[in-house]
Design an enzyme around this catalytic site. Structure first.
Site, short mmCIF file in Angstrom:
data_model
loop_
_atom_site.label_atom_id
_atom_site.label_comp_id
_atom_site.label_asym_id
_atom_site.label_seq_id
_atom_site.Cartn_x
_atom_site.Cartn_y
_atom_site.Cartn_z
CB CYS A 180 6.27 -5.65 -2.83
SG CYS A 180 4.85 -5.25 -1.79
CB CYS A 195 4.17 -2.16 -3.22
SG CYS A 195 5.28 -2.81 -1.82
#
Length: 153
Positions: free
Chosen positions: A78, A81
């Protein structure tokens, strides 16, 4: 050459500081950042986010009393993230015991992610005395995360 234990998974990693140069070394098993000289791999070091799993979540997060605990639900693939990770590292270093930062990899710990209805990542949940008190979804600026934590102290 030194051997560094990963604070996230405990794996032993050989670290060649000279070859690494200015690069940030990462664990070969879980991908978490490695700290040179962190041979002990202390999971409770207040200057770094604590890694939690399906098995440890209840004991670490839900039984925590006093200071709020922010749990970052993330995955290695991600992009947002990875953007939030250094912000959470900074907040952990600045916490001074006022709050705790924890990280839970949703790919490796699907039970806890499902329990809290995590549908998009990063999602940051704030718990106070075992109760979910706040939820931030998506990459957020440091000031926003800090303000939400401060509201629950």
């Amino acid at each position: 050459m030194s051997v560094v234990s990963c604070a996230g998974c405990g794996a032993k990693n050989r670290l060649n500081e000279a070859a690494a140069g200015g690069l940030q070394p990462r664990c070969g098993k879980c991908g978490m950042r490695l700290e040179a000289g962190a041979g002990g791999g202390d999971h409770h070091h207040p200057l770094h986010p604590l890694t939690v799993t399906d098995a440890s979540f209840a004991g670490v997060v839900l039984k925590a009393k006093g200071a709020p605990v922010l749990v970052d639900f993330w995955a290695a693939w991600c992009g947002p993230c990875r953007t939030v990770a250094p912000v959470l590292d900074q907040l952990a270093q600045e916490s001074g015991g006022r709050y705790r930062i924890a990280k839970l990899n949703v790919d490796e710990n699907p039970r806890t992610a499902a329990q809290f209805g995590i549908q998009s990542i990063p999602s940051m949940l704030i718990f106070k005395d075992g109760q979910l008190v706040d939820r931030l979804v998506g990459a957020q600026p440091k000031q926003t995360i800090a303000a939400r934590l401060a509201a629950h102290r």
